[in-house]
Design an enzyme around this catalytic site. Structure first.
Site, mmCIF file in Angstrom:
data_model
loop_
_atom_site.group_PDB
_atom_site.id
_atom_site.type_symbol
_atom_site.label_atom_id
_atom_site.label_comp_id
_atom_site.label_asym_id
_atom_site.label_seq_id
_atom_site.Cartn_x
_atom_site.Cartn_y
_atom_site.Cartn_z
ATOM 1 N N ASP A 343 67.996 63.293 33.557
ATOM 2 C CA ASP A 343 66.999 62.292 33.167
ATOM 3 C C ASP A 343 67.507 61.373 32.053
ATOM 4 O O ASP A 343 68.401 61.735 31.292
ATOM 5 C CB ASP A 343 65.708 62.995 32.688
ATOM 6 C CG ASP A 343 65.974 63.977 31.543
ATOM 7 O OD1 ASP A 343 67.002 64.681 31.602
ATOM 8 O OD2 ASP A 343 65.167 64.019 30.594
ATOM 9 N N GLU A 344 66.915 60.196 32.016
ATOM 10 C CA GLU A 344 67.021 59.263 30.888
ATOM 11 C C GLU A 344 68.444 59.000 30.405
ATOM 12 O O GLU A 344 68.747 59.144 29.218
ATOM 13 C CB GLU A 344 66.199 59.801 29.704
ATOM 14 C CG GLU A 344 64.739 59.896 30.015
ATOM 15 C CD GLU A 344 63.943 60.427 28.848
ATOM 16 O OE1 GLU A 344 62.916 59.836 28.540
ATOM 17 O OE2 GLU A 344 64.335 61.454 28.253
ATOM 18 N N VAL A 345 69.297 58.593 31.320
ATOM 19 C CA VAL A 345 70.668 58.260 30.920
ATOM 20 C C VAL A 345 70.731 56.752 30.747
ATOM 21 O O VAL A 345 70.555 56.012 31.713
ATOM 22 C CB VAL A 345 71.666 58.726 31.992
ATOM 23 C CG1 VAL A 345 73.084 58.418 31.558
ATOM 24 C CG2 VAL A 345 71.480 60.211 32.245
#
Ligand code: NGO
Length: 530
Positions: A343-345
């Site tokens: 997630d959330e890269v």
């Protein structure tokens, strides 16, 4: 045992039956909860429940408890203990007999009852006996949880013992119960704040009480690495030291992790370990300079920003690191899953991200596990076995619909770390406020339009720990919403209804209080007192 064709589904009579009211109209609900008296606290609601006609089953000094199969010993022991606390009477084990004796509680396996599936159970209570049958041990375990909720609340209280035995009764009924979804999970973030083995076990107990069967442990994030890895000891020696706010962190040794796994397995809860990557990796990057593209280790991090860290995805050595991590965790995890986060890269190109996820997927598969990842991974080319965990309310639904397997954790419904109400001190608000009704009132069957039939494995509540200092905070945010998600995962969509749920939830208060749970007394729930 003669099984009747007449089944009440909650308050409605489905089939013709001698006991049914003359008119075919739905049975008027008994006041309040829609369940026969004595069964008002069942949560999650069983799929089918028919009130019985005769007298109640009375637990007395003559009651025996017989478990027909050694695989049921754990369930039988737990039930005996709840009965002992409820009544002061520990039912004697009965020796195997041709038919169960009268005044008996009989737990048995019947693999021919295939319609019950691996987790369903059939429970008949009448004046003479309690018969609990399932096709597999998990079903008996869940049937025992139902019996537990039929016993008085003080069965939960270790400190109460009666000077004199006090018989208790169980209401006559027939329950035939199977879960709606195979995946009924909760995630606990032990990275932002560390929780001890005992804390995790207490959380497992809450899952088991509500017939939930997956505990997803978020074992690494920017602020902490929480699992011992023999080949990379600094992950814990350095990366495990802190947590959000700069307080001391901690980690699980391999022996402690094995203890958690075994405790959960005894309660039919499968551990799903997560090592978040390629982002959310500051704790690893701070522990080993060689994992950084710059060759320089960043300082430890105790804030709550996201998206700033990433493994050096173009460095081949990164994949050796990942192979070592996945290999050691796979070896200590009996369950079939490995969660890679994903997630959330914010620091990689989309192509770099996709290539990374696909390489990790190959590594996970090589170690014999099924990969699961947060919903960003849906943009990569996934193996047919891989699972997408939906969390972003705005995630493109058409991409999600193409996933072969989905676990649903929509942040605006099932994130237990969102505040109930703006006045509450702990919790976040980025996905909105989540009062109990919001956590309850959604249908996993329609959340992702176009999802292939059967692709939705189930639901998972997520408890992120940025604002949780201890187990009391954990309980406060989890309860009662965890119970709401449990019912969303277990009970049929046709029985989903806020008003009766609200009343059954209210009926949990004495039990949860006896268990010492620090639950939020949501003002819209008419909590029962003792
Ligand atoms: C997001 C983020 C986490 C946060 C959480 C807080 C996912 C999958 N990534 O959920 O790092 O802790 O929100 O609610």
């Amino acid at each position: 045992m003669k099984r009747t064709a007449c089944v009440f589904v909650a308050t409605a009579v489905l089939a013709g039956c001698a006991r049914a009211p003359k008119a075919k109209a739905p049975q008027p609900a008994p006041p309040g909860h829609g369940l026969p008296s004595g069964a008002a606290a069942l949560l999650p609601l069983p799929a089918r429940l028919e009130p019985g006609r005769g007298a109640e089953f009375r637990i007395t000094g003559k009651t025996v408890l017989h478990a027909g199969d050694p695989a049921l010993a754990g369930s039988a022991a737990a039930l005996r203990e709840w009965i002992r606390r409820a009544t002061g009477i520990a039912p004697a084990p009965a020796s195997p007999v041709a038919g169960p004796p009268e005044n008996a509680i009989e737990l048995s396996l019947d693999p021919a009852r295939t319609a019950l599936g691996p987790e369903g159970y059939d429970l008949v209570i009448d004046a003479k006996r309690v018969l609990l049958t399932a096709a597999a041990p998990a079903g008996v375990f869940y049937g025992v949880q139902t019996l537990r909720q039929l016993l008085p609340y003080w069965a939960e209280h270790e400190a109460v013992l009666f000077a004199e035995p006090r018989p208790a009764t169980l209401p006559p009924l027939h329950i035939e119960d199977t879960p709606r979804f195979a995946w009924r999970g909760a995630m606990l973030d032990v990275a932002r704040h560390f929780f001890t083995v005992d804390d995790v076990k207490r959380f497992v107990d809450l899952l088991a009480l509500h017939k939930m069967n997956r505990l997803h442990l978020h074992l690494a994030d920017d602020q902490g690495w929480r699992i011992e890895i023999a080949k990379w000891p600094d992950l814990t020696a350095k990366g495990g030291l802190g947590e959000v706010g700069g307080t001391p962190g901690g980690f699980y040794t391999k022996a402690q992790y094995a203890d958690i796994v075994a405790y959960a397995a005894a309660r039919f809860v499968t551990i799903v370990p997560e090592i978040d990557m390629p982002g959310h990796t500051n704790a690893a990057l701070a522990s080993y300079a060689q994992l950084n593209c710059s060759g320089q280790a960043p300082p430890p991090y105790s804030g709550t920003e996201v998206g700033f860290s990433a493994l050096c995805v173009d460095n081949p050595a990164t994949y050796q690191f990942i192979d070592d991590i996945v290999g050691e965790i796979a070896a200590m995890t009996p369950g079939p899953y490995f969660h890679c986060g994903g997630d959330e890269v914010k620091t990689l190109t989309p192509a770099q991200y996709r290539t990374f996820i696909e390489r990790v997927q190959t590594i996970v598969q090589a170690h014999g596990k099924q990969m699961i990842g947060w919903d960003e991974i849906a943009g990569a080319t996934l193996l047919p076995s891989s699972i997408v965990q939906h969390w972003r309310p705005e995630a493109p639904k058409d991409t999600l619909a193409r996933a072969a397997h989905l676990v649903l954790s929509p942040a605006d419904r099932s994130y237990l770390d969102m505040k109930y109400h703006s006045d509450i001190a702990i919790g976040l608000t980025w996905a909105g406020l989540i009062p109990v009704k919001t956590a309850y009132d959604w249908d996993p069957g329609t959340l992702v339009p176009g999802a292939a039939p059967g692709s939705v494995l189930g639901v998972e509540a997520a408890l992120w720990a940025e604002t949780l200092a201890n187990i009391r905070d954990l309980e406060f945010l989890a309860m009662p919403r965890l119970a709401a998600i449990a019912e969303v995962g277990w009970s049929p969509a046709s029985l989903h209804s806020w008003e009766p749920f609200r009343l059954r939830l209210a009926a949990q208060a004495p039990r949860w209080t006896a268990l010492g749970i620090n639950f939020y007394r949501a003002p819209d729930i008419p909590w029962k007192s003792f």
